[in-house]
Design an enzyme around this catalytic site. Structure first.
Site, mmCIF file in Angstrom:
data_model
loop_
_atom_site.group_PDB
_atom_site.id
_atom_site.type_symbol
_atom_site.label_atom_id
_atom_site.label_comp_id
_atom_site.label_asym_id
_atom_site.label_seq_id
_atom_site.Cartn_x
_atom_site.Cartn_y
_atom_site.Cartn_z
ATOM 1 C CG HIS A 204 -7.472 7.446 16.022
ATOM 2 N ND1 HIS A 204 -7.982 6.268 15.506
ATOM 3 C CD2 HIS A 204 -6.137 7.255 16.072
ATOM 4 C CE1 HIS A 204 -7.004 5.424 15.249
ATOM 5 N NE2 HIS A 204 -5.861 5.994 15.586
ATOM 6 C CB CYS A 237 1.451 4.565 13.380
ATOM 7 S SG CYS A 237 1.688 4.853 11.619
HETATM 8 P P1 HMG Z 1 3.327 3.563 -3.098
HETATM 9 O O1 HMG Z 1 4.516 3.227 -2.278
HETATM 10 O O2 HMG Z 1 3.143 4.981 -3.471
HETATM 11 O O3 HMG Z 1 3.451 2.728 -4.392
HETATM 12 O O4 HMG Z 1 2.062 3.009 -2.307
HETATM 13 P P2 HMG Z 1 2.574 2.293 -5.623
HETATM 14 O O5 HMG Z 1 1.177 2.781 -5.613
HETATM 15 O O6 HMG Z 1 3.421 2.642 -6.801
HETATM 16 O O7 HMG Z 1 2.625 0.705 -5.408
HETATM 17 C C1 HMG Z 1 3.812 0.054 -4.963
HETATM 18 C C2 HMG Z 1 3.477 -1.398 -4.688
HETATM 19 O O8 HMG Z 1 2.450 -1.483 -3.706
HETATM 20 C C3 HMG Z 1 2.962 -2.154 -5.894
HETATM 21 O O9 HMG Z 1 3.353 -3.499 -5.741
HETATM 22 C C4 HMG Z 1 1.478 -2.053 -5.747
HETATM 23 O O10 HMG Z 1 0.792 -3.118 -6.384
HETATM 24 C C5 HMG Z 1 1.347 -2.171 -4.231
HETATM 25 P P3 HMG Z 1 4.703 -4.091 -6.419
HETATM 26 O O11 HMG Z 1 4.493 -3.824 -7.898
HETATM 27 O O12 HMG Z 1 5.842 -3.302 -5.839
HETATM 28 O O13 HMG Z 1 4.681 -5.516 -6.014
HETATM 29 N N1 HMG Z 1 0.101 -1.539 -3.768
HETATM 30 C C6 HMG Z 1 -0.871 -2.196 -3.125
HETATM 31 N N2 HMG Z 1 -1.004 -3.478 -2.754
HETATM 32 C C7 HMG Z 1 -2.142 -3.808 -2.111
HETATM 33 N N3 HMG Z 1 -3.136 -2.927 -1.831
HETATM 34 C C8 HMG Z 1 -3.022 -1.636 -2.187
HETATM 35 C C9 HMG Z 1 -1.844 -1.240 -2.864
HETATM 36 N N4 HMG Z 1 -1.435 -0.047 -3.348
HETATM 37 C C10 HMG Z 1 -0.236 -0.247 -3.900
HETATM 38 N N5 HMG Z 1 -3.982 -0.771 -1.884
HETATM 39 C C11 HMG Z 1 0.575 3.062 -0.453
HETATM 40 C C12 HMG Z 1 1.220 3.838 -1.604
HETATM 41 C C13 HMG Z 1 -0.284 4.047 0.302
HETATM 42 C C14 HMG Z 1 -0.257 1.943 -1.021
HETATM 43 C C15 HMG Z 1 1.681 2.483 0.453
HETATM 44 O O14 HMG Z 1 2.593 3.484 0.802
HETATM 45 C C16 HMG Z 1 1.132 1.841 1.696
HETATM 46 O O15 HMG Z 1 0.461 0.821 1.644
HETATM 47 N N6 HMG Z 1 1.447 2.399 2.915
HETATM 48 C C17 HMG Z 1 1.007 1.829 4.171
HETATM 49 C C18 HMG Z 1 0.230 2.864 4.911
HETATM 50 C C19 HMG Z 1 -0.327 2.301 6.196
HETATM 51 O O16 HMG Z 1 -1.036 1.315 6.208
HETATM 52 N N7 HMG Z 1 -0.003 2.980 7.348
HETATM 53 C C20 HMG Z 1 -0.512 2.605 8.613
HETATM 54 C C21 HMG Z 1 -1.956 2.997 8.769
HETATM 55 S S1 HMG Z 1 -2.216 4.736 9.015
HETATM 56 C C22 HMG Z 1 -2.254 4.915 10.732
HETATM 57 O O17 HMG Z 1 -1.938 3.998 11.441
HETATM 58 C C23 HMG Z 1 -2.757 6.200 11.306
HETATM 59 C C24 HMG Z 1 -4.187 6.087 11.841
HETATM 60 O O18 HMG Z 1 -4.286 5.061 12.817
HETATM 61 C C25 HMG Z 1 -4.600 7.419 12.481
HETATM 62 C C26 HMG Z 1 -3.547 7.925 13.475
HETATM 63 O O19 HMG Z 1 -3.333 7.280 14.504
HETATM 64 O O20 HMG Z 1 -2.925 8.959 13.161
HETATM 65 C C27 HMG Z 1 -5.187 5.781 10.724
HETATM 66 MG MG MG Z 2 -3.882 5.257 14.916
#
Ligand code: HMG
Ligand code: MG
Length: 315
Positions: A204, A237
């Site tokens: 990737h 990202c």
């Molecule tokens: P957290 O901050 O540890 O918090 O979340 P939590 O679990 O205590 O939840 C906080 C709030 O998020 C709550 O809502 C939960 O309900 C909600 P509030 O009560 O504040 O309204 N929540 C969710 N809502 C919907 N779906 C869920 C979910 N989980 C919690 N699944 C978490 C941890 C991982 C969920 C958060 O930090 C997060 O969503 N981060 C975003 C990560 C992301 O999408 N990053 C980009 C993709 S990775 C990437 O691009 C790399 C990749 O392409 C490979 C590469 O290139 O390296 C893959």
């Molecule tokens: Mg990526």
């Protein structure tokens, strides 16, 4: 010869970083267009916190409205149990959990440590497999991190092994900030492939420094046959400063075809899918990465890979 698998990540990795609000209709049309191109898998969206990644807050709607092609696997990112519940309800074909070798990036991206991420994934992977879903594990910052610099290949190999031990079917080795060189790729694959077979590895590459295609070709030489890419090179990202889009799918497909790879992807149809999103983003005054920087229109080679423009350049 093993068929090459292209995992089109544009609808997820491409759009997650997009500043323009992309309506659900446009995403559905994009996925439907990609479904006709011959790619093996489309990463449609992510079941993550909509506060963290608002652009993908309509994941369930997108899954509900797309027309599925039986030959395509429709996958999504899942960070935790809550995400898995939503993914199962949306009838995804495959999930992807995601961690990183870099502690700092993990904290910024998923708000936990490397160990914490593995603890979160364990029940997710177990339940997904129980439900009959294949699981991908992303290994972000496998080469470089925006915060921690160069990553030791041994650390990346050890974490990839832990993902496999947990039951992940496929590990996607990710150059999150697009800084890896072909030598970095070779150093890692040299150490990884004796432990995890090539048919369980995907690569990737982000294209920040224009290395995406040469890194793809280096991986191909090592026997890797699953390649992630994003049509038009869109994306990045939001938690990795400076990272740009994935290597463009059309560039990857053209480069691999030039190598004699067996591929079922229709480059013309990829162009149509790209144009669809490009027209939408242009209307929003956004542009996709420059086509010329990805593939030479004359010889279809790439800068640094024997392009005719290089040969003609004055010494
Ligand atoms: P957290 O901050 O540890 O918090 O979340 P939590 O679990 O205590 O939840 C906080 C709030 O998020 C709550 O809502 C939960 O309900 C909600 P509030 O009560 O504040 O309204 N929540 C969710 N809502 C919907 N779906 C869920 C979910 N989980 C919690 N699944 C978490 C941890 C991982 C969920 C958060 O930090 C997060 O969503 N981060 C975003 C990560 C992301 O999408 N990053 C980009 C993709 S990775 C990437 O691009 C790399 C990749 O392409 C490979 C590469 O290139 O390296 C893959
Ligand atoms: Mg990526």
């Amino acid at each position: 010869m093993t068929m090459v698998k292209i995992v089109e990540v544009g609808p997820r990795d491409g759009l997650q970083n997009e500043t323009a609000a992309v309506p659900t209709d446009a995403k559905v049309a994009f996925v439907n267009a990609l479904s006709t191109t011959g790619v093996s898998e489309i990463e449609v969206s992510a079941f993550v916190s909509p506060r963290k990644v608002p652009q993908l807050g309509d994941a369930a709607d997108v899954f509900r409205r797309i027309h599925r092609n039986d030959d395509v696997i429709y996958s999504a990112l899942v960070p935790n149990r809550q995400g898995l519940d939503s993914a199962l309800a949306a009838r995804v074909d495959k999930i992807a959990v995601f961690t990183a070798v870099s502690e700092t990036f993990n904290r910024r991206n998923i708000n936990t440590s490397v160990a914490g991420s593995l603890g979160r994934f364990q029940p997710v992977v177990k339940r997904a497999k129980h439900a009959g879903l294949p699981v991908r594990g992303y290994l972000s910052t496998a080469f470089w991190c925006a915060f921690e610099g160069q990553i030791a290949p041994e650390a990346a190999v050890a974490l990839a092994q832990r993902l496999v031990d947990m039951g992940v079917d496929e590990v996607s080795i990710s150059d999150t900030i697009g800084k890896a060189t072909p030598d970095d790729v070779a150093r890692l694959l040299d150490r990884l492939l004796p432990k995890i077979p090539a048919d369980r590895i995907a690569v990737h590459f982000h294209d920040t420094y224009g290395h995406g295609v040469v890194n793809t070709l280096r991986s191909w030489e090592f026997g890797i046959r699953t390649f992630d890419a994003s049509v038009g090179g869109i994306g990045g990202c939001p938690f990795a400063p400076g990272a740009t889009g994935n290597v463009a799918t059309e560039a990857v497909v053209t480069a691999l075809m030039n190598k004699g790879a067996e591929l079922a992807v229709d480059i013309g149809k990829l162009g149509l899918a790209r144009n669809l999103m490009e027209e939408f983003l242009r209307a929003e005054r956004r542009t996709l990465p420059d086509r010329e920087s990805q593939a030479c229109a004359v010889c279809e080679h790439f800068t640094g890979d024997g392009c005719c423009r290089q040969a003609a350049a004055p010494a």
